[in-house]
Design an enzyme around this catalytic site. Structure first.
Site, PDB file in Angstrom:
ATOM      1  N   LYS A 190       0.851  -1.194   0.000  1.00 60.96           N
ATOM      2  CA  LYS A 190       0.000   0.000   0.000  1.00 60.96           C
ATOM      3  C   LYS A 190       0.884   1.240   0.000  1.00 60.96           C
ATOM      4  CE  LYS A 190      -1.742   2.883   2.879  1.00 60.96           C
ATOM      5  NZ  LYS A 190      -1.674   4.133   2.091  1.00 60.96           N
ATOM      6  N   GLY A 243       7.541   4.861   7.631  1.00 57.95           N
ATOM      7  CA  GLY A 243       6.729   6.067   7.767  1.00 57.95           C
ATOM      8  C   GLY A 243       7.045   6.743   9.080  1.00 57.95           C
ATOM      9  N   SER A 244       6.077   7.484   9.580  1.00 59.22           N
ATOM     10  CA  SER A 244       6.315   8.283  10.775  1.00 59.22           C
ATOM     11  C   SER A 244       6.268   7.418  12.029  1.00 59.22           C
ATOM     12  CB  SER A 244       5.259   9.384  10.865  1.00 59.22           C
ATOM     13  OG  SER A 244       3.978   8.794  10.960  1.00 59.22           O
ATOM     14  N   THR A 245       6.898   7.914  13.071  1.00 62.38           N
ATOM     15  CA  THR A 245       6.900   7.197  14.341  1.00 62.38           C
ATOM     16  C   THR A 245       5.474   7.096  14.889  1.00 62.38           C
ATOM     17  OG1 THR A 245       9.178   7.817  14.767  1.00 62.38           O
ATOM     18  CG2 THR A 245       7.850   7.278  16.690  1.00 62.38           C
ATOM     19  N   GLY A 248       3.798   4.336  13.133  1.00 63.56           N
ATOM     20  CA  GLY A 248       4.449   3.090  13.541  1.00 63.56           C
ATOM     21  C   GLY A 248       3.820   2.508  14.799  1.00 63.56           C
ATOM     22  N   GLU A 266      10.490   1.148  10.048  1.00 59.42           N
ATOM     23  CA  GLU A 266      11.506   2.134   9.643  1.00 59.42           C
ATOM     24  C   GLU A 266      10.852   3.495   9.806  1.00 59.42           C
ATOM     25  OE1 GLU A 266      14.574   1.541   8.608  1.00 59.42           O
ATOM     26  OE2 GLU A 266      14.568  -0.581   8.069  1.00 59.42           O
ATOM     27  N   CYS A 300      14.119  10.771   5.661  1.00 55.50           N
ATOM     28  CA  CYS A 300      14.158  10.272   7.037  1.00 55.50           C
ATOM     29  C   CYS A 300      15.535  10.465   7.636  1.00 55.50           C
ATOM     30  CB  CYS A 300      13.767   8.802   7.064  1.00 55.50           C
ATOM     31  SG  CYS A 300      14.739   7.800   5.941  1.00 55.50           S
ATOM     32  N   GLU A 397      11.013  16.165  14.155  1.00 56.95           N
ATOM     33  CA  GLU A 397      11.304  15.955  12.738  1.00 56.95           C
ATOM     34  C   GLU A 397      10.470  16.930  11.912  1.00 56.95           C
ATOM     35  OE1 GLU A 397       9.739  12.383  10.762  1.00 56.95           O
ATOM     36  OE2 GLU A 397      11.705  12.107   9.857  1.00 56.95           O
TER      37      GLU A 397
HETATM   38  P1  NAP Z   1       3.029   8.425   7.451  1.00 53.49           P
HETATM   39  O1  NAP Z   1       2.030   9.475   7.568  1.00 53.49           O
HETATM   40  O2  NAP Z   1       3.448   7.698   8.674  1.00 53.49           O
HETATM   41  O3  NAP Z   1       2.493   7.405   6.371  1.00 53.49           O
HETATM   42  C1  NAP Z   1       3.231   6.288   5.952  1.00 53.49           C
HETATM   43  C2  NAP Z   1       2.277   5.258   5.413  1.00 53.49           C
HETATM   44  O4  NAP Z   1       1.400   4.834   6.458  1.00 53.49           O
HETATM   45  C3  NAP Z   1       1.394   5.775   4.300  1.00 53.49           C
HETATM   46  O5  NAP Z   1       1.178   4.752   3.365  1.00 53.49           O
HETATM   47  C4  NAP Z   1       0.129   6.100   5.048  1.00 53.49           C
HETATM   48  O6  NAP Z   1      -1.010   6.099   4.234  1.00 53.49           O
HETATM   49  C5  NAP Z   1       0.055   5.001   6.064  1.00 53.49           C
HETATM   50  N1  NAP Z   1      -0.770   5.327   7.215  1.00 53.49           N
HETATM   51  C6  NAP Z   1      -1.062   6.555   7.721  1.00 53.49           C
HETATM   52  N2  NAP Z   1      -1.860   6.459   8.787  1.00 53.49           N
HETATM   53  C7  NAP Z   1      -2.109   5.138   8.974  1.00 53.49           C
HETATM   54  C8  NAP Z   1      -2.878   4.399   9.906  1.00 53.49           C
HETATM   55  N3  NAP Z   1      -3.559   4.986  10.886  1.00 53.49           N
HETATM   56  N4  NAP Z   1      -2.906   3.049   9.785  1.00 53.49           N
HETATM   57  C9  NAP Z   1      -2.217   2.423   8.799  1.00 53.49           C
HETATM   58  N5  NAP Z   1      -1.493   3.079   7.890  1.00 53.49           N
HETATM   59  C10 NAP Z   1      -1.415   4.421   7.974  1.00 53.49           C
HETATM   60  O7  NAP Z   1       4.376   8.970   6.819  1.00 53.49           O
HETATM   61  P2  NAP Z   1       4.529   9.872   5.533  1.00 53.49           P
HETATM   62  O8  NAP Z   1       4.058  11.236   5.841  1.00 53.49           O
HETATM   63  O9  NAP Z   1       3.977   9.178   4.360  1.00 53.49           O
HETATM   64  O10 NAP Z   1       6.135   9.859   5.393  1.00 53.49           O
HETATM   65  C11 NAP Z   1       6.963  10.626   6.190  1.00 53.49           C
HETATM   66  C12 NAP Z   1       7.521   9.857   7.362  1.00 53.49           C
HETATM   67  O11 NAP Z   1       8.164   8.660   6.917  1.00 53.49           O
HETATM   68  C13 NAP Z   1       8.596  10.617   8.107  1.00 53.49           C
HETATM   69  O12 NAP Z   1       8.411  10.477   9.487  1.00 53.49           O
HETATM   70  C14 NAP Z   1       9.888   9.928   7.675  1.00 53.49           C
HETATM   71  O13 NAP Z   1      10.952  10.054   8.564  1.00 53.49           O
HETATM   72  C15 NAP Z   1       9.433   8.527   7.539  1.00 53.49           C
HETATM   73  N6  NAP Z   1      10.367   7.771   6.690  1.00 53.49           N
HETATM   74  C16 NAP Z   1      11.201   6.851   7.275  1.00 53.49           C
HETATM   75  C17 NAP Z   1      12.114   6.143   6.505  1.00 53.49           C
HETATM   76  C18 NAP Z   1      13.041   5.124   7.114  1.00 53.49           C
HETATM   77  O14 NAP Z   1      13.573   4.313   6.371  1.00 53.49           O
HETATM   78  N7  NAP Z   1      13.253   5.105   8.418  1.00 53.49           N
HETATM   79  C19 NAP Z   1      12.170   6.360   5.130  1.00 53.49           C
HETATM   80  C20 NAP Z   1      11.315   7.303   4.560  1.00 53.49           C
HETATM   81  C21 NAP Z   1      10.414   7.996   5.358  1.00 53.49           C
HETATM   82  P3  NAP Z   1      -1.657   7.503   3.728  1.00 53.49           P
HETATM   83  O15 NAP Z   1      -0.625   8.226   2.974  1.00 53.49           O
HETATM   84  O16 NAP Z   1      -2.758   7.073   2.874  1.00 53.49           O
HETATM   85  O17 NAP Z   1      -2.078   8.240   4.938  1.00 53.49           O
END
Ligand code: NAP
Ligand code: MG
Length: 493
Positions: A190, A243-245, A248, A266, A300, A397
């Site tokens: 997804k 994604g975000s903490t 997570g 991650e 990230c 962040e």
């Molecule tokens: P996000 O808001 O956490 O979303 C990541 C994924 O999770 C998206 O597919 C999102 O879908 C889904 N999601 C959101 N809410 C959810 C829920 N309640 N239940 C299940 N899935 C859910 O993160 P983002 O804004 O896309 O990306 C930015 C974050 O990713 C930053 O914190 C960044 O540091 C982190 N990141 C980490 C790494 C690493 O390798 N450590 C790499 C890249 C990015 P929707 O988009 O449809 O909401």
């Protein structure tokens, strides 16, 4: 090499017909007609209406992956055959490199040249690397007494749900999908709601490359519905999340509230980049500026806290500011652009709010801070110095092009500052003193430490975080640990 002009890319963008339907069980799947809009950050224009997965589509995708795993050929193929399929998949990604790069630039706003030269190269290389190692793994036969044989074999863990962010839409997907498939698992991916178009296209390419139906499924939809449905799904054995903490944490709850599926995380970062007084100040500054503004700061691993020794702080900061001002913020489709658009209007608001609060807290704005007065979500590269360790800008962040500069006077203070974070994804150290480099690398709690460099990486080198940046490793042979279980078999002789 890529030699397309701005006009060439604009013409290709006008002709692009993105995939807008799910990829389930080897076929296009339009869902029940419910859609959501995907908008181009470069100018706010609509790109496509994309099928929105609800429980029904997630159930179908999970069932297809379950069938493909439980009774299909994929986990039972000779590893070399799975490897060949992954290499064909890599070839197919390469053959569609231009189209995929354009799709990514349009949906999430990064410069198309970077999508082409950096992201697509990484994605194809990732599928190729896991294809190549698929038949080079060996199991264990521990030594035992002469009346028994013990085997320790790695078995694919089952159905993997991969939920990924928008900042590197296909790289983050490939880092999960490629090792999972190499191990013999089946996958439901997804993508983020902002960047589903490239991922949907990837699903179709997998089928064209000959992956059997159900082995790799892609559903577009929103996190709290489609993501949650995958998280709670009884047919899913592993959740691989980037994604975000904050999100997570949801995934850990999903596992607890369902079948105790394994969860790999991650997550975010607030990585320190430490510059000692003996470092080459200009090299450190150039790398610091590149690192924090690369991909619009939507990284990230962004070195978003520059910790610089007070004796050289002005010199280093001035050089970073100069680099920031030299960036060309603009249309991602213009090859001259070095920083594109932030992913969405909402994200631009969030990043600007960090800037406003840093100002109010007393940090000094050295450059940037304003959005560009044009359509699209463009922000100037921004540098604050005189950032105190307790300010939000030193702790939270931002995930945008905003650098916080802090100073220190001793090595111990630098280490203390570096570790004063809930995150532990990455860190940088700049010094010509070998012992100091090792001392600091040991003392900083981070999944990766870069010494006199930043963002070095290779597919045979693992990547991941500690503390609230998550756990588990993407890339390298270590990634296979996420997607395999150890089975012990005892045979009496
Ligand atoms: P996000 O808001 O956490 O979303 C990541 C994924 O999770 C998206 O597919 C999102 O879908 C889904 N999601 C959101 N809410 C959810 C829920 N309640 N239940 C299940 N899935 C859910 O993160 P983002 O804004 O896309 O990306 C930015 C974050 O990713 C930053 O914190 C960044 O540091 C982190 N990141 C980490 C790494 C690493 O390798 N450590 C790499 C890249 C990015 P929707 O988009 O449809 O909401
Ligand atoms: Mg989101």
């Amino acid at each position: 090499m890529l030699r397309l002009s701005h006009q060439d890319w604009l013409e290709r963008a006008a002709r692009l017909r993105p995939m807008t339907v799910h990829h389930i069980d080897g076929a296009d799947h339009a869902g029940d007609g419910d859609t959501f809009p995907v908008v181009a950050p470069r100018d706010g224009s609509p790109l496509a209406d994309v099928a929105r997965a609800g429980q029904r589509e997630v159930d179908l995708a999970a069932a297809a992956a379950r069938r493909a795993f439980d009774t299909g050929a994929w986990p039972r193929l000779a590893p070399a055959e799975r490897g060949r399929a992954l290499i064909r998949f890599a070839d197919s990604v390469e053959a569609h490199r231009e189209e995929l790069a354009l799709t990514i630039a349009l949906e999430m706003g990064k410069p198309v040249t970077e999508a082409y030269t950096i992201e697509l190269r990484a994605v194809a290389a990732c599928f190729r690397w896991y294809g190549e190692i698929a038949d080079k793994l060996v199991d264990e036969a521990p030594q035992t007494a002469s009346d028994a044989l013990a085997l320790v074999t790695r078995e694919p863990v089952g159905v993997v749900a991969a939920v990924v962010p928008w900042n590197f839409p296909l790289t983050m997907a490939a880092w999960k999908v490629a090792p999972a498939l190499a191990a013999g698992c089946t996958v439901v991916l997804k993508p983020a709601e902002q960047s589903p178009l490239s991922a949907l296209r990837l699903g179709r390419l997998a089928a064209e490359a000959g992956l059997p139906p159900g082995v790799f499924n892609v559903v577009a939809g929103e996190g709290p519905t489609a993501g949650r449905a995958l998280g709670l799904h009884p047919d899913v054995d592993v959740l691989a999340f980037t994604g975000s903490t904050a999100v997570g944490r949801h995934f850990l709850r999903y596992a607890a509230d369902s079948n105790l599926k394994r969860v790999w995380l991650e997550l975010g970062g607030k990585s320190p980049n430490i510059v000692l007084p003996d470092a080459d100040p200009l090299a450190a500054a150039a790398s610091a500026a590149w690192g924090v503004f690369f991909n619009q700061g939507e990284m990230c691993t962004a070195p978003s806290r520059l910790l610089v020794h007070s004796s050289i702080a002005d010199r280093v900061t001035d050089a970073v500011v100069e680099r920031a001002r030299a960036l060309r913020v603009g249309d991602p489709l213009d090859p001259a652009t070095t920083m594109g658009a932030l992913v969405s209007a909402e994200h631009l608001v969030r990043v600007r709010d960090h800037i406003t609060r840093a100002h109010a807290a007393g940090a000094r704005l050295r450059t940037g801070g304003a959005r560009l007065e044009r359509a699209g979500h463009y922000l100037e590269p921004t540098v604050f110095d005189r950032v105190a360790p307790d300010m939000a800008l030193a702790r939270e962040e931002v995930f945008g092009p905003v650098l916080a500069v802090l100073t220190f006077d001793t090595e111990d203070e630098a280490i203390r500052l570096a570790n004063a974070s809930e995150y532990g994804l990455a860190a940088g150290v700049w010094t010509t003193n070998l012992s100091a480099a090792h001392r600091i690398s040991r003392a900083v709690r981070a999944g990766t430490v870069w010494v006199n460099c930043y963002e070095e990486g290779g597919l045979n080198v693992p990547f991941g975080g500690v503390k609230q940046s998550g756990h588990g490793r993407d890339k390298s042979l270590h990634a296979l640990e996420k997607y395999t279980d150890l089975k012990t078999t005892w045979i009496a002789l």
